[in-house]
Design a protein around this motif. Structure first.
Motif, PDB file in Angstrom:
ATOM      1  N   SER A 198       0.813  -1.227   0.000  1.00 30.00           N
ATOM      2  CA  SER A 198       0.000   0.000   0.000  1.00 30.00           C
ATOM      3  C   SER A 198       0.843   1.271   0.000  1.00 30.00           C
ATOM      4  CB  SER A 198      -0.970   0.031   1.199  1.00 30.00           C
ATOM      5  OG  SER A 198      -1.852  -1.076   1.154  1.00 30.00           O
ATOM      6  N   SER A 199       2.127   1.139  -0.355  1.00 30.44           N
ATOM      7  CA  SER A 199       2.963   2.343  -0.418  1.00 30.44           C
ATOM      8  C   SER A 199       2.735   3.128  -1.709  1.00 30.44           C
ATOM      9  CB  SER A 199       4.446   1.971  -0.289  1.00 30.44           C
ATOM     10  OG  SER A 199       4.831   1.092  -1.345  1.00 30.44           O
ATOM     11  N   GLY A 200       2.205   2.459  -2.736  1.00 31.58           N
ATOM     12  CA  GLY A 200       1.940   3.141  -4.006  1.00 31.58           C
ATOM     13  C   GLY A 200       2.646   2.541  -5.199  1.00 31.58           C
ATOM     14  N   LYS A 201       3.296   1.384  -5.035  1.00 32.89           N
ATOM     15  CA  LYS A 201       4.045   0.781  -6.150  1.00 32.89           C
ATOM     16  C   LYS A 201       3.137   0.518  -7.346  1.00 32.89           C
ATOM     17  CE  LYS A 201       5.619  -2.786  -3.886  1.00 32.89           C
ATOM     18  NZ  LYS A 201       4.948  -2.540  -2.581  1.00 32.89           N
ATOM     19  N   SER A 202       2.000  -0.110  -7.086  1.00 32.26           N
ATOM     20  CA  SER A 202       1.075  -0.418  -8.188  1.00 32.26           C
ATOM     21  C   SER A 202       0.527   0.851  -8.822  1.00 32.26           C
ATOM     22  CB  SER A 202      -0.075  -1.295  -7.683  1.00 32.26           C
ATOM     23  OG  SER A 202       0.391  -2.569  -7.288  1.00 32.26           O
ATOM     24  N   ASN A 203       0.323   1.880  -8.025  1.00 28.96           N
ATOM     25  CA  ASN A 203      -0.160   3.154  -8.578  1.00 28.96           C
ATOM     26  C   ASN A 203       0.843   3.743  -9.560  1.00 28.96           C
ATOM     27  OD1 ASN A 203      -2.423   2.930  -7.005  1.00 28.96           O
ATOM     28  ND2 ASN A 203      -1.797   4.453  -5.481  1.00 28.96           N
ATOM     29  N   ALA A 204       2.135   3.617  -9.239  1.00 30.71           N
ATOM     30  CA  ALA A 204       3.171   4.124 -10.147  1.00 30.71           C
ATOM     31  C   ALA A 204       3.139   3.359 -11.473  1.00 30.71           C
ATOM     32  CB  ALA A 204       4.546   4.005  -9.495  1.00 30.71           C
ATOM     33  N   LEU A 205       3.003   2.042 -11.406  1.00 29.75           N
ATOM     34  CA  LEU A 205       2.940   1.247 -12.626  1.00 29.75           C
ATOM     35  C   LEU A 205       1.690   1.588 -13.429  1.00 29.75           C
ATOM     36  CD1 LEU A 205       4.091  -2.276 -11.388  1.00 29.75           C
ATOM     37  CD2 LEU A 205       5.467  -0.319 -12.095  1.00 29.75           C
ATOM     38  N   ASP A 206       0.596   1.886 -12.730  1.00 31.06           N
ATOM     39  CA  ASP A 206      -0.634   2.280 -13.428  1.00 31.06           C
ATOM     40  C   ASP A 206      -0.445   3.572 -14.207  1.00 31.06           C
ATOM     41  OD1 ASP A 206      -2.006   0.080 -12.523  1.00 31.06           O
ATOM     42  OD2 ASP A 206      -3.008   1.110 -10.884  1.00 31.06           O
ATOM     43  N   GLY A 207       0.387   4.472 -13.704  1.00 33.71           N
ATOM     44  CA  GLY A 207       0.655   5.712 -14.426  1.00 33.71           C
ATOM     45  C   GLY A 207       1.276   5.442 -15.783  1.00 33.71           C
ATOM     46  N   LEU A 208       2.240   4.519 -15.826  1.00 33.45           N
ATOM     47  CA  LEU A 208       2.855   4.148 -17.101  1.00 33.45           C
ATOM     48  C   LEU A 208       1.841   3.439 -17.991  1.00 33.45           C
ATOM     49  CD1 LEU A 208       5.339   3.926 -18.908  1.00 33.45           C
ATOM     50  CD2 LEU A 208       5.973   1.835 -17.673  1.00 33.45           C
ATOM     51  N   GLU A 209       1.003   2.598 -17.395  1.00 29.04           N
ATOM     52  CA  GLU A 209      -0.018   1.892 -18.164  1.00 29.04           C
ATOM     53  C   GLU A 209      -0.997   2.863 -18.816  1.00 29.04           C
ATOM     54  OE1 GLU A 209      -2.395  -1.552 -19.411  1.00 29.04           O
ATOM     55  OE2 GLU A 209      -0.285  -1.212 -18.902  1.00 29.04           O
ATOM     56  N   VAL A 210      -1.414   3.890 -18.080  1.00 32.71           N
ATOM     57  CA  VAL A 210      -2.352   4.877 -18.626  1.00 32.71           C
ATOM     58  C   VAL A 210      -1.736   5.599 -19.821  1.00 32.71           C
ATOM     59  CG1 VAL A 210      -3.477   7.093 -18.145  1.00 32.71           C
ATOM     60  CG2 VAL A 210      -3.710   5.202 -16.529  1.00 32.71           C
ATOM     61  N   LEU A 211      -0.498   6.057 -19.683  1.00 32.77           N
ATOM     62  CA  LEU A 211       0.152   6.743 -20.798  1.00 32.77           C
ATOM     63  C   LEU A 211       0.302   5.823 -22.008  1.00 32.77           C
ATOM     64  CD1 LEU A 211       2.991   8.912 -19.196  1.00 32.77           C
ATOM     65  CD2 LEU A 211       0.853   9.690 -20.218  1.00 32.77           C
ATOM     66  N   SER A 212       0.653   4.566 -21.764  1.00 32.75           N
ATOM     67  CA  SER A 212       0.825   3.623 -22.858  1.00 32.75           C
ATOM     68  C   SER A 212      -0.490   3.403 -23.603  1.00 32.75           C
ATOM     69  CB  SER A 212       1.361   2.289 -22.314  1.00 32.75           C
ATOM     70  OG  SER A 212       1.524   1.350 -23.352  1.00 32.75           O
ATOM     71  N   ARG A 213      -1.586   3.281 -22.866  1.00 32.31           N
ATOM     72  CA  ARG A 213      -2.890   3.072 -23.509  1.00 32.31           C
ATOM     73  C   ARG A 213      -3.322   4.313 -24.293  1.00 32.31           C
ATOM     74  NH1 ARG A 213      -7.025  -0.524 -19.868  1.00 32.31           N
ATOM     75  NH2 ARG A 213      -5.545  -2.085 -19.095  1.00 32.31           N
ATOM     76  N   LEU A 214      -3.135   5.477 -23.696  1.00 31.80           N
ATOM     77  CA  LEU A 214      -3.536   6.705 -24.376  1.00 31.80           C
ATOM     78  C   LEU A 214      -2.720   6.935 -25.650  1.00 31.80           C
ATOM     79  CD1 LEU A 214      -3.986   9.106 -21.323  1.00 31.80           C
ATOM     80  CD2 LEU A 214      -5.787   8.046 -22.689  1.00 31.80           C
ATOM     81  N   ALA A 215      -1.470   6.469 -25.643  1.00 35.04           N
ATOM     82  CA  ALA A 215      -0.600   6.668 -26.806  1.00 35.04           C
ATOM     83  C   ALA A 215      -1.101   5.925 -28.037  1.00 35.04           C
ATOM     84  CB  ALA A 215       0.828   6.232 -26.478  1.00 35.04           C
ATOM     85  N   ARG A 216      -1.997   4.982 -27.853  1.00 36.93           N
ATOM     86  CA  ARG A 216      -2.527   4.224 -28.994  1.00 36.93           C
ATOM     87  C   ARG A 216      -3.609   4.993 -29.740  1.00 36.93           C
ATOM     88  NH1 ARG A 216      -0.083  -0.558 -28.406  1.00 36.93           N
ATOM     89  NH2 ARG A 216       0.658  -1.034 -26.301  1.00 36.93           N
ATOM     90  N   GLY A 217      -4.009   6.157 -29.197  1.00 35.00           N
ATOM     91  CA  GLY A 217      -4.935   7.016 -29.921  1.00 35.00           C
ATOM     92  C   GLY A 217      -6.397   6.800 -29.608  1.00 35.00           C
ATOM     93  N   ASP A 218      -6.705   5.933 -28.641  1.00 37.34           N
ATOM     94  CA  ASP A 218      -8.107   5.706 -28.284  1.00 37.34           C
ATOM     95  C   ASP A 218      -8.650   6.867 -27.464  1.00 37.34           C
ATOM     96  OD1 ASP A 218      -8.073   3.245 -29.516  1.00 37.34           O
ATOM     97  OD2 ASP A 218      -7.523   2.163 -27.688  1.00 37.34           O
TER      98      ASP A 218
END
Length: 437
Positions: A35-55
């Motif tokens: 619960s320190s935020g590790k998964s939240n940090a990875l989610d940030g990269l995931e969000v940018l990666s998904r948005l980069a696909r143009g959807d």
């Protein structure tokens, strides 16, 4: 051309983060308490990666019509508590200079981009703003943005759809009538190509136990098509297949004659182990740990060529891989930590692959070399505010003293911290951040 690597992720205002920066080395190891935020940090990269696909933003993050599923918490979960928007950014290294990208996305009352900026290198060697959005207008489906054209006077501008990344729309909107516009389009393509090269491997063993179509061989996020991926390696890359079998033999505590790929009457494929006197064991009977090990090693051995990254925004720009694996040690015996880490290090040593992992394994942490410690990032919570923080391990007060007491895994497990009086520094904070005590 060398692949363009993501060097930094900015969690400007995202979930539990505010103004945090995650530097990405060839091998980045994210550690910290639950619960320190590790998964939240990875989610940030995931969000940018998904948005980069143009959807569209909503579809990219909620993924109601996609097998990828929603980002954890969905769209509303991306927003810090008490806010109506979130903000992310990144820096991508290129041979001509860094490309920086930052975006702010409003969730309420309407989902839309309210600020976006792309900065990068130009033909004259200068780093310049290449795309800058204007002020958003409420209840409008678009937002004005200006782009660099390298000419004197005001840059051209036009309305862009505000429900998807403006940068993803640049290659189709900018005519490329000048050297400056070509610089802008190239930077947009380079950024999008790097972001779409982020691949989050999240193996789900029970999904790997079915027959799958042989032609579905690019490994997906859940590794549900693992049998097809390994079947393709066996057919086309015998050296890599032999390496995979050798690693599997090192994992098992019994004899493995061979790794087979069986076929159904319809031509679909399923993995099976030939265990000598024990007979043939199909994937449906393999352990979770063995299947997960095969998925992780397959992704590391094949790199971007073997993963389902989707189409690249620009085929003329080499796409580097940023492979993300949470809890790398899950399902593995501690004695395998060093071997799996060796594979990770070999993958990260390539010019077009970066690996980002999280772990709680003392054995894996102890297997890290001193040079690897530069890529170890400690995630923690600020007690007064609850905000997640990211700090390089080597920059923590007490790091040098702690490392003098034993391997990193032992330091984390047993708190073997040699305490030295050095001004007013309190080395108990080192223990707290690493989860000691």
């Amino acid at each position: 051309m060398t692949g363009h690597a993501i060097e930094e992720l900015r969690l400007t205002a995202f979930k539990s983060f505010h103004g945090a920066v995650l530097p990405l080395a060839p091998l980045t190891v994210l550690i910290g308490r639950n619960s320190s935020g590790k998964s939240n940090a990875l989610d940030g990269l995931e969000v940018l990666s998904r948005l980069a696909r143009g959807d569209d933003i909503n579809e990219a993050i909620e993924s109601r019509h996609s097998a990828a599923g929603p980002v954890r918490g969905g769209l509303n979960g991306c927003v810090p508590h008490g806010s109506d928007h979130f903000a992310l950014g990144c820096t991508v290294r290129t041979e001509f200079g860094p490309i920086t990208f930052d975006v702010t996305i409003q969730v309420e009352p309407e989902v839309q981009i309210i600020d976006e900026r792309l900065t990068g290198p130009t033909a004259n060697g200068m780093i310049r703003p290449l795309l800058v959005s204007g002020e958003p207008v409420p209840h409008r489906a678009d937002i004005d943005a200006a782009w660099h054209n390298g000419k004197r006077g005001r840059n051209p501008s036009a309305p862009f759809r505000s429900t998807r990344l403006l940068t993803s729309q640049l290659p189709l909107r900018v005519p490329g009538d000048s050297e400056g516009e070509n610089d802008t389009v190239w930077a947009a393509d380079a950024l999008l190509t790097a972001l779409t090269g982020a691949f989050h491997l999240d193996p789900v063993p029970h999904l790997m136990r079915q027959y799958v179509q042989a032609r579905d061989f690019r490994l997906r996020r859940t590794a549900e098509n693992l049998s097809a991926a390994i079947g393709n390696i066996k057919r086309h890359d015998p050296d890599t297949f032999g390496n995979l079998v050798g690693l599997l033999r090192g994992l098992a505590d019994h004899d493995i004659k061979r790794l087979a790929v069986t076929r159904s009457e319809l031509g679909d494929v399923m993995l099976a182990l030939d265990e000598g006197l024990l007979g043939l064991t199909p994937a449906r009977e393999m352990s979770d740990g063995m299947l997960r090990f095969l998925a992780v090693t397959t992704s590391l051995l094949t790199g971007g060529d073997g993963l389902d990254l989707g189409p690249a925004p620009d085929d003329y720009i080499d796409r580097s891989l940023t492979l993300v694996i949470e809890e790398l040690e899950n399902g593995l015996h501690p004695s395998q930590a060093g071997e799996v880490l060796r594979l990770v290090q070999e993958a990260a040593a390539g010019s077009t692959t970066r690996v980002l992992i999280t772990t709680h394994s003392p054995a894996l942490l102890s297997a890290l070399s001193g040079d690897d410690h530069q890529g170890v990032i400690v995630c923690s919570r600020d007690r007064p505010t609850g905000t997640s923080l990211l700090t390089r391990l080597t920059e923590l007060d007490g790091y040098a003293s702690a490392m003098g007491s034993g391997p990193l895994g032992d330091v984390v497990t047993y708190g073997r911290l040699v305490r030295e009086e050095r001004g007013e520094q309190d080395y108990a904070e080192f223990d707290r951040l690493l989860g000691i005590g």
